[in-house]
Motif scaffolding. Structure first.
Motif, mmCIF file in Angstrom:
data_model
loop_
_atom_site.group_PDB
_atom_site.id
_atom_site.type_symbol
_atom_site.label_atom_id
_atom_site.label_comp_id
_atom_site.label_asym_id
_atom_site.label_seq_id
_atom_site.Cartn_x
_atom_site.Cartn_y
_atom_site.Cartn_z
ATOM 1 N N UNK A 14 25.467 -105.831 -1.288
ATOM 2 C CA UNK A 14 26.701 -105.061 -1.264
ATOM 3 C C UNK A 14 27.638 -105.305 -2.430
ATOM 4 N N UNK A 15 28.926 -105.169 -2.160
ATOM 5 C CA UNK A 15 29.951 -105.332 -3.199
ATOM 6 C C UNK A 15 30.000 -106.770 -3.709
ATOM 7 N N UNK A 16 29.729 -107.706 -2.828
ATOM 8 C CA UNK A 16 29.663 -109.130 -3.211
ATOM 9 C C UNK A 16 28.631 -109.318 -4.316
ATOM 10 N N UNK A 17 27.444 -108.751 -4.129
ATOM 11 C CA UNK A 17 26.391 -108.860 -5.134
ATOM 12 C C UNK A 17 26.810 -108.184 -6.444
ATOM 13 N N UNK A 18 27.426 -107.008 -6.353
ATOM 14 C CA UNK A 18 27.816 -106.271 -7.557
ATOM 15 C C UNK A 18 28.767 -107.081 -8.434
ATOM 16 N N UNK A 19 29.738 -107.742 -7.798
ATOM 17 C CA UNK A 19 30.717 -108.508 -8.575
ATOM 18 C C UNK A 19 30.100 -109.797 -9.121
ATOM 19 N N UNK A 20 29.224 -110.436 -8.352
ATOM 20 C CA UNK A 20 28.513 -111.618 -8.865
ATOM 21 C C UNK A 20 27.670 -111.252 -10.083
ATOM 22 N N UNK A 21 27.000 -110.094 -10.027
ATOM 23 C CA UNK A 21 26.170 -109.640 -11.146
ATOM 24 C C UNK A 21 27.029 -109.414 -12.389
ATOM 25 N N UNK A 22 28.266 -108.919 -12.186
ATOM 26 C CA UNK A 22 29.192 -108.753 -13.312
ATOM 27 C C UNK A 22 29.467 -110.104 -13.977
ATOM 28 N N UNK A 23 29.689 -111.132 -13.140
ATOM 29 C CA UNK A 23 29.964 -112.473 -13.681
ATOM 30 C C UNK A 23 28.743 -113.057 -14.355
ATOM 31 N N UNK A 24 27.566 -112.764 -13.818
ATOM 32 C CA UNK A 24 26.317 -113.256 -14.412
ATOM 33 C C UNK A 24 26.125 -112.667 -15.808
ATOM 34 N N UNK A 25 26.457 -111.390 -15.957
ATOM 35 C CA UNK A 25 26.480 -110.792 -17.294
ATOM 36 C C UNK A 25 25.191 -110.186 -17.782
ATOM 37 N N UNK A 26 24.119 -110.239 -16.999
ATOM 38 C CA UNK A 26 22.868 -109.629 -17.453
ATOM 39 C C UNK A 26 21.651 -110.380 -16.960
ATOM 40 N N UNK A 27 20.491 -109.810 -17.238
ATOM 41 C CA UNK A 27 19.209 -110.387 -16.815
ATOM 42 C C UNK A 27 18.550 -111.081 -18.003
ATOM 43 N N UNK A 28 17.701 -112.044 -17.730
ATOM 44 C CA UNK A 28 17.000 -112.775 -18.804
ATOM 45 C C UNK A 28 15.497 -112.570 -18.665
#
Length: 499
Positions: free
Chosen positions: A485-499
């Motif tokens: 959900x929205x929790x995941x979306x905002x965490x992904x923003x903080x993560x900044x991308x995939x490796x």
């Protein structure tokens, strides 16, 4: 200058090695030739005018040709070695023998301490004054570029390690932790042209009316730095006469709400509130306390102390005393002073003394002198302690972490190990904390939120590198699979991308 076929005329420079030797049958010196000029030939307007007594035209010479100079009958044949060969390597101007060494980042082999764990190597970081490979500074005996007075020891390049889980140090290389001091390694940056009054208008619209536009909140907060988010509280109250925290709290819920609340605190306010929560009520989150106090700078810890006292009307030290005991309490109180040596220079002889003191206080003693470990681990600088850990391994053949595990137990063991891991490799320590927060059944969301928020503007890029190296998949992938959900979306923003 000598020309092929011409012997050196009187008054010219003697033949140089590698230049044209005098040729048999060459032209003898001509009377009236050009005398040597001091400082070389001065520029002549319009070129050299005809000189009386100069060289008369020679049969078979080069007559002026329009355009290119085709070979002329009777001209000078090509001479063997017409151009002098390039200077050999190793001579002045010829370059170093073997070519120039590569100095690209990461070109130095640097096995790390955690060789027994997945992805054991650490990124190379230079510290001034160290004579280790890849570092400017003096060369130390026993390290590359100087012969070692000691034979190879197991686990130190040149002799196989008797225990594959123990770190191996190739050729005496000193593992050092990556640092974000000079290069920004975060994922959240200042948003260009951000205006707090416009931002709070967006937030107000997202919460006004029926339902909440969570995506608008995610897009805004996930693209503003902490110093751009915190002023939103005052701007919101100025514009609407309401409390932004209370409005968001009433509109949001669950872990998403907790994450948004964390992002609207300053770093020190957030740390103080996390420490207070760790000691509030039944049970204590010892790992949270160690995580914060072992990874923050002296200035940050002093600010945490100030805010803690201001917010909770009790000093952080008194709170620690009332909620912990024994040597673990002493460890936390030592760290909470914010008085660690922060100099970058390293005294190798002092590091060797500290390594011997740790050995004498633990492995070489019946029982353990925990106070000696406390004094060294909490007071010395991080670059110095990395050298101590290396010297300790070299001296007794066992990693400092294994010695702590053998000598201590419970919270003290966990606390000491966390301090050592954080000093050795801070991003690696946080990658491990994140991995454990999402591993197995259930997610330790408080830990996940705290680290993602607190490191997003410090070293999240380094944490992501350590994560994929040590655990075989990216932090992004793990967050995506463990949250929703929205929790995941905002965490992904903080993560900044995939490796």
């Amino acid at each position: 200058m000598s020309y092929p076929g011409y012997p050196p005329p009187a008054g010219t420079y003697p033949p140089q090695p590698g230049f044209y030797p005098p040729q048999a049958g060459g032209y003898p010196p001509q009377a009236g030739g050009y005398p040597s000029q001091a400082g070389g030939y001065p520029p002549q307007a319009g070129g050299y005018p005809p000189q009386a007594g100069g060289y008369p035209p020679q049969a078979g010479g080069y007559p002026p040709q329009p355009g290119a100079f085709p070979p002329q009958p009777g001209s000078y044949p090509p001479q063997a070695g017409a151009y002098p060969p390039p200077l050999p390597t190793g001579t002045w101007g010829g370059g170093p023998s073997g070519g120039y060494p590569s100095t690209a980042p990461g070109s130095y082999p640097n096995p790390g301490y955690n060789a027994g764990m997945p992805g054991g190597t650490m990124p190379q970081q230079q510290y001034p004054g160290m004579g280790y490979p890849g570092q400017p500074g003096q060369t130390m005996p026993g390290y590359p570029q100087a012969p070692s007075p000691n034979p190879p020891m197991p686990g130190f390049g040149g002799a196989p390690s008797p225990n594959p889980s123990m770190p191996a140090y190739g050729g005496g290389a000193m593992p050092v932790a990556p640092s974000s001091k000079h290069v920004f390694r975060g994922t959240i940056k200042d948003f260009p042209g951000a205006d707090p009054l416009k931002d709070v208008e967006v937030l107000r619209k997202a919460m006004k009316g029926f339902g909440t536009d969570e995506q608008a909140i995610i897009d805004l907060l996930g693209s503003r730095s902490n110093k751009q988010r915190v002023p939103l509280l005052k701007a919101y109250k100025t514009s609407y006469g309401k409390d932004l925290i209370k409005d968001l709290h009433s509109e949001l819920s669950g872990d998403f709400r907790n994450l948004v609340m964390a992002m609207l605190k300053s770093p020190s306010e957030f740390d103080a509130s996390e420490l207070h929560s760790a000691m509030k009520g039944a049970g204590t989150d010892e790992a949270c306390m160690i995580e914060i106090l072992s990874s923050r700078s002296n200035a940050e810890i002093k600010e945490i102390n100030r805010i803690y006292k201001e917010s909770y009307k009790k000093s952080l030290e008194d709170a620690i005393k009332s909620d912990t005991s024994g040597h673990f309490r002493r460890l936390l109180i030592s760290l909470a002073q914010g008085s660690r040596d922060e100099r970058e220079n390293i005294d190798v002889s002092l590091a060797q003394q500290d390594a011997q003191a740790l050995y004498a206080a633990g492995e070489n003693k019946l029982g353990t002198d925990e106070s000696k470990f406390n004094a060294i681990l909490c007071a010395r600088s991080k670059p110095h302690l990395r050298t101590v850990f290396y010297e300790y391994q070299k001296m007794c053949g066992r990693d400092i972490e294994k010695s702590i595990s053998r000598e201590m137990s419970g919270d003290l063991e966990s606390g000491m190990l966390a301090v050592v891991k954080c000093i050795k490799n801070t991003p690696g320590y946080f990658a491990e904390r994140l991995y454990k927060s999402m591993k197995g059944a259930g997610t330790k969301d408080r830990t996940l939120i705290r680290i993602m928020v607190s490191r997003s503007e410090v070293d999240m890029l380094d944490i992501r590198q350590e994560y994929v190296k040590n655990y075989g998949k990216s932090l992004y992938t793990h967050i995506h699979g463990d949250t929703s959900g929205d929790y995941r979306k905002l965490l992904i923003k903080l993560c900044g991308g995939n490796d």
